[in-house]
Every structure is written in C-alpha cells, then in structure tokens.
Design a protein around this motif. Sequence first.
Motif, short mmCIF file in Angstrom:
data_model
loop_
_atom_site.label_atom_id
_atom_site.label_comp_id
_atom_site.label_asym_id
_atom_site.label_seq_id
_atom_site.Cartn_x
_atom_site.Cartn_y
_atom_site.Cartn_z
N VAL A 55 -6.23 4.66 33.35
CA VAL A 55 -7.64 4.51 33.75
C VAL A 55 -8.03 5.93 34.28
N SER A 78 -20.39 -3.42 33.83
CA SER A 78 -19.05 -2.31 34.22
C SER A 78 -18.23 -2.42 33.20
N VAL A 80 -14.25 -0.08 32.14
CA VAL A 80 -13.22 0.64 32.60
C VAL A 80 -13.11 1.73 31.55
#
Length: 306
Positions: A55, A78, A80
């Motif tokens: 990530v 949101s 990632v």
Amino acid sequence: MADESVAGTLSGAAARQLSTVTKSAPQWSGITPRWLVPLLEWVPVEAGVYRVNRVAEPKAAEADVVCSPEGDADLPESFVDYETNPREFTLNAVTTVLEVQTRVSDLYQSPHDQVREQLRLTVEKVKERQERQLFNNEDYGLLHQVTPEQRIKTRTGAPTPDDLDALIAKVWKQPSYFLAHPDAVAAIGRECTRRGVPPATTNIFGGTFLTWRGIPIIPTDKIDVEKGKTTVLLVRIGYEKQGVIGLFQPGVPGEVGPSLSVRFMGIDKRAVASYLVSLYCSAAVLSPDAIGALDNVDVTKFHEYA
C-alpha cells in the motif's frame, strides 16, 4: 594400541587382516543446523519471480473514516492506493557441478555408494550456501532488506537487555525470532545474567534456545562477526502476518527436494560422470516493520564476577 597377544598365539594385528572393518559415511564438520530454512514460511512462485505489492503510505494522515456519524451528514469517501513500482524478487540459483570418475564409483561402491555420498555432501554444501545467501545476498539477503528506520545501534557495544527491548520496539507486531551469531548469543547471555535476568530457554525442533521476553534467540554462523562486531536481527515470520517469507519454485526439472534439482549431465571421454546440482531460492520482507537490526554488537566484552 599395544598388541595383547600371548607368545605362541596369533597376534591381534595379524588377526585384523582377516576381519571386516565397519566404516562410517564421510563426516563433514561444516554442516550446520541451518535453522532459518525450517523457520521460514516458504511460498511457491511461478516463473521464478515474486512481486511484493504494498500500500502506498500517505504523506499525511487523512480523516476519511468516521465513527458514529450523526444525522444525515455525507459520509467521507475513501480508497486504498497501491505502490506503482512494486519490488520483484527473482529466484537465485545456488549451483555447482559434481564430477565423479566412473572407475572409482564402479570399484569402490561398498559399503558406501561413492556417487550417493558425493551427491549427499555436495547437496549439503549447496544448502549451506543457500542459508548464507538468505542472510547476506545483496539483493534479497535479510541483512540487506532492513530499512534505515528499522536499524538501531547498541548503547554501549555489548548487547544489553535494554538494546534487545529497543529492537523489540521496532518489530513489536508479533515478533517471531531473534537471529544472531553464536558469539552474540553468548554475549546476550552474559549481559542478561550480569544484570540479574538470565534468559529463559525453550525447545524448538528438538533444540534448546535462549529466549528474551519469550522470543527465541536462534544461533547462526551465517551472520558474520568482523573485528568483534556483529548484527542481531529480529524478524516476524509468515505471509498472513505480513512478515518474512522464503521463496521457492516447485516442480523444477530433476527435483529431489523443494526447488532442489539434481540432474545427470553425462559421461565424457575421460570416463568422468557429471551431475548438475541446483537450488533455487530467495526471501522477501513483505512489510518493512517485519524485520529490525541491532548493529554494532560487541561480542568481546566479558565481566569479572565476585
């Protein structure tokens, strides 16, 4: 040994010429336990390559998750993000060619088969080199995969309990094992005992190991000592723990063990048989905080006890 025969009887030395001597297989003191290999979780790869996707760490904290939202307020959005240039590990080949004169292997094959024993010892040499590479290879060796943020130095040189605790603070998420040269293990034992906290012991794979804070301290001579100084590693092991893993490729031609290949290459005009012995491996640290290093460990310090 003195001959204990009595005058007028057959001597022991002469009698031995008619006896059969029991012979051991060749013994090599260079064989070590190689604890790292059984301790690692080994993950199979395809085409000899393993990509570690991570990530992308945000530069600043983002408040994109809300707890107990009130009323009809919009919820935060949101996602990632991933690193766009993930690191790839290519399996390394530890390899050699064994040559055996066929005349020797034909005539001297009892009670120990010469080819089998030569291959056994060659495989041991290859496995010893494999473990050294797992620690020291500049591309994938564990000593070279520790990030600067995960490296600390001893406070006074000798490895004290405070130093070990500081290392645990770096690898605090389920640390699995300390890895250290036997001289460093002894130094840790001395420093802890001097401070009145002698390390407890535990049994793993039939061996007895010192521990600190319940974490086994595994000895290995593949972490070198130079001018009395060495490094102690602390690792978290396992794929599910985002830790350190070993890499191998199953099903290689001539496979006699995981990623270990032995192939007959033929007999040349000198009547010498050749065998190619290859072992393919690598290691990956899935998350940077899965490994830490205590550097500048002095193993030469001793104490006088009253």
